[in-house]
Design an enzyme around this catalytic site. Structure first.
Site, PDB file in Angstrom:
ATOM      1  N   CYS A 129      -1.418 -11.364  -4.887  1.00 19.84           N
ATOM      2  CA  CYS A 129      -1.367 -10.739  -6.217  1.00 19.84           C
ATOM      3  C   CYS A 129      -0.377 -11.479  -7.103  1.00 19.84           C
ATOM      4  CB  CYS A 129      -0.868  -9.298  -6.125  1.00 19.84           C
ATOM      5  SG  CYS A 129      -2.089  -8.174  -5.488  1.00 19.84           S
ATOM      6  N   ARG A 135      -1.438  -8.289 -14.482  1.00 19.87           N
ATOM      7  CA  ARG A 135      -1.472  -8.262 -13.029  1.00 19.87           C
ATOM      8  C   ARG A 135      -2.870  -8.602 -12.507  1.00 19.87           C
ATOM      9  NH1 ARG A 135      -0.254  -4.278  -8.618  1.00 19.87           N
ATOM     10  NH2 ARG A 135      -0.508  -5.656  -6.859  1.00 19.87           N
ATOM     11  N   ASN A 170       2.154  -7.088  -2.354  1.00 19.17           N
ATOM     12  CA  ASN A 170       2.305  -7.204  -0.904  1.00 19.17           C
ATOM     13  C   ASN A 170       3.518  -8.046  -0.530  1.00 19.17           C
ATOM     14  OD1 ASN A 170       0.544  -5.676   0.501  1.00 19.17           O
ATOM     15  ND2 ASN A 170      -0.769  -7.363   1.166  1.00 19.17           N
TER      16      ASN A 170
HETATM   17  C1  LIG Z   1      -2.881  -4.610  -1.248  1.00 16.29           C
HETATM   18  C2  LIG Z   1      -2.176  -4.372  -2.592  1.00 16.29           C
HETATM   19  C3  LIG Z   1      -1.332  -5.602  -2.907  1.00 16.29           C
HETATM   20  C4  LIG Z   1      -2.190  -6.812  -3.142  1.00 16.29           C
HETATM   21  C5  LIG Z   1      -1.415  -8.005  -2.732  1.00 16.29           C
HETATM   22  O1  LIG Z   1      -0.270  -8.224  -3.086  1.00 16.29           O
HETATM   23  N1  LIG Z   1      -2.037  -8.833  -1.909  1.00 16.29           N
HETATM   24  C6  LIG Z   1      -1.368 -10.018  -1.386  1.00 16.29           C
HETATM   25  C7  LIG Z   1      -1.935 -10.404  -0.049  1.00 16.29           C
HETATM   26  S1  LIG Z   1      -0.832 -11.506   0.732  1.00 16.29           S
HETATM   27  O2  LIG Z   1       0.353 -10.771   1.108  1.00 16.29           O
HETATM   28  O3  LIG Z   1      -0.508 -12.587  -0.137  1.00 16.29           O
HETATM   29  O4  LIG Z   1      -1.550 -11.951   1.912  1.00 16.29           O
HETATM   30  C8  LIG Z   1      -1.301  -3.118  -2.567  1.00 16.29           C
HETATM   31  C9  LIG Z   1      -0.534  -2.946  -3.891  1.00 16.29           C
HETATM   32  C10 LIG Z   1      -0.345  -1.427  -4.067  1.00 16.29           C
HETATM   33  C11 LIG Z   1      -0.876  -0.829  -2.786  1.00 16.29           C
HETATM   34  C12 LIG Z   1      -1.322   0.644  -2.844  1.00 16.29           C
HETATM   35  C13 LIG Z   1      -0.179   1.541  -3.347  1.00 16.29           C
HETATM   36  O5  LIG Z   1       1.014   1.259  -2.645  1.00 16.29           O
HETATM   37  C14 LIG Z   1      -0.527   3.029  -3.218  1.00 16.29           C
HETATM   38  C15 LIG Z   1      -1.069   3.432  -1.846  1.00 16.29           C
HETATM   39  C16 LIG Z   1       0.019   3.490  -0.779  1.00 16.29           C
HETATM   40  C17 LIG Z   1      -0.546   3.936   0.571  1.00 16.29           C
HETATM   41  O6  LIG Z   1       0.503   3.911   1.504  1.00 16.29           O
HETATM   42  C18 LIG Z   1      -1.637   2.983   1.028  1.00 16.29           C
HETATM   43  C19 LIG Z   1      -2.741   2.960  -0.010  1.00 16.29           C
HETATM   44  C20 LIG Z   1      -2.237   2.548  -1.405  1.00 16.29           C
HETATM   45  C21 LIG Z   1      -3.406   2.796  -2.364  1.00 16.29           C
HETATM   46  C22 LIG Z   1      -1.798   1.062  -1.439  1.00 16.29           C
HETATM   47  C23 LIG Z   1      -2.936   0.123  -0.970  1.00 16.29           C
HETATM   48  C24 LIG Z   1      -2.508  -1.363  -0.989  1.00 16.29           C
HETATM   49  O7  LIG Z   1      -1.484  -1.593  -0.079  1.00 16.29           O
HETATM   50  C25 LIG Z   1      -2.019  -1.766  -2.407  1.00 16.29           C
HETATM   51  C26 LIG Z   1      -3.217  -1.686  -3.341  1.00 16.29           C
END
Ligand SMILES: C[C@H](CCC(=O)NCCS(=O)(=O)O)[C@H]1CC[C@H]2[C@@H]3[C@H](O)C[C@@H]4C[C@H](O)CC[C@]4(C)[C@H]3C[C@H](O)[C@]12C
Length: 324
Positions: free
Chosen positions: A2, A16, A79
């Site tokens: 992200c 974003r 993340n």
């Molecule tokens: C996966 C998302 C972040 C995307 C990201 O940064 N990807 C990078 C991948 S990498 O590291 O580079 O491999 C995160 C951002 C916000 C998160 C959400 C929010 O924290 C709100 C809730 C929290 C709950 O605990 C889980 C579902 C959830 C709905 C989360 C799902 C998921 O973890 C999300 C959507």
């Protein structure tokens, strides 16, 4: 993966990309002022600032990935696997918040970045999941208002709050790495290069863009940080709303994931599910999705901020061609 960044031009814009191999049940969600926001251990906010952002609404709770409040404070969780660490329990005298509570709690309580920083100094992030089927998300956060940006990371060493003079955040490694890494790119420029390499011989570049030779173009977190910062820093854009929104989305396009170009360790193709641009000053959320490049605009109007229920605007995922 992200990417999030800020862009100031009249209003404060917050962009974003949501890069993920699946959807998380996301929709644009307005949480009105009098919608009670409960926390597992830090009490209830019966009334608070209204906010708008992208969220999952399981259990009628706004589980935001990014949002802005009616005062112009905005925040995104990205993340941070392998580095994010949450306490088994909060320490006495501290405000214990689960990671999914951090965005609604801070945006609900704080009008400014300075207030959010003060509150963060009292917070312990605890390892309490929202509920069954929703695991703890390993995150770090960027928080911004018109005065600047912060990064919040809680690792085994405790909570760190960093000033973020770049107004950019991606994923791993921790923020101090990205801050240092920027120093490797100081010679890059948006202008044509001068021949410093071999001045005695008359040499010119092949064409446009050569001043930024070496600007990373891959999709890794470190590379997206650098490319976003470069595009943001050198951005040229009109003063009006449409130009600013378009420009923010173009910067996000420059680091967006084309399906197939990034495959997760589990073999799934990653992609930029949506790109959003929040006008934090005016409380307006704009977004487009992978298959639908038409920009949807949703405003947090005073009337919507007064409601009693969460307002949910389903994601427009399907292609929307203009037929002529
Ligand atoms: C996966 C998302 C972040 C995307 C990201 O940064 N990807 C990078 C991948 S990498 O590291 O580079 O491999 C995160 C951002 C916000 C998160 C959400 C929010 O924290 C709100 C809730 C929290 C709950 O605990 C889980 C579902 C959830 C709905 C989360 C799902 C998921 O973890 C999300 C959507």
């Amino acid at each position: 993966m992200c990417t999030a960044f800020t862009f100031q031009k009249g209003s404060l814009y917050f962009g974003r990309n949501m890069d993920l191999e699946c959807h998380f049940g996301e929709a644009v969600v307005i949480t009105p002022r009098n919608y009670p926001l409960s926390t597992k251990q830090a009490g209830v906010l019966p009334s608070h600032y209204a906010m708008i952002g992208m969220a999952n609404t399981t259990g009628n709770y706004p589980l935001y990935a990014e949002a802005a409040n009616e005062k112009g404070l905005c925040m995104a969780g990205l993340n941070f696997p392998g580095n994010a660490w949450y306490r088994p329990e909060g320490r006495p005298g501290r405000r214990a918040l689960a990671p999914y509570e951090l965005i609604p709690y801070l945006l609900g309580s704080c009008a400014t970045l300075a207030q959010a920083r003060q509150m963060l100094e009292t917070v312990d992030l605890i390892a309490v999941p929202f509920g069954p089927g929703l695991p703890l998300a390993p995150l770090h956060w960027i928080l911004s208002d018109a005065s600047g940006s912060l990064v919040v990371e809680q690792t085994e060493e405790g909570m760190q709050i960093y000033d973020n003079p770049f107004g950019v955040l991606t994923n791993n490694p921790p923020f101090p790495f990205h801050r240092e890494n920027v120093r490797q790119y100081l010679p890059l420029s948006a202008c044509p290069p001068r021949n410093n390499f071999c001045p005695p011989v008359e040499l010119t570049p092949f064409g446009q863009g050569a001043g930024a030779w070496g600007l990373p173009g891959d999709f890794s977190s470190a590379s997206r940080f650098i490319k976003t910062l470069f595009c943001k820093t050198h951005s040229v854009c009109g003063e009006d709303e449409a130009s600013c929104v378009s420009q923010v989305l173009h910067v996000l396009d420059a680091v967006a994931m084309v399906r197939g170009a990034v495959v997760t360790p589990e073999g799934a193709p990653d992609q930029t599910n949506y790109s959003c641009c929040i006008n934090a000053t005016e409380g307006v959320y704009y977004y487009k999705t992978y298959d639908n490049s038409r920009v949807t605009r949703i405003a947090l109007t005073p009337e919507r901020g007064q409601g009693l229920e969460l307002m949910v605007f389903p994601l427009r995922k399907d292609a929307d061609f203009l037929e002529e």
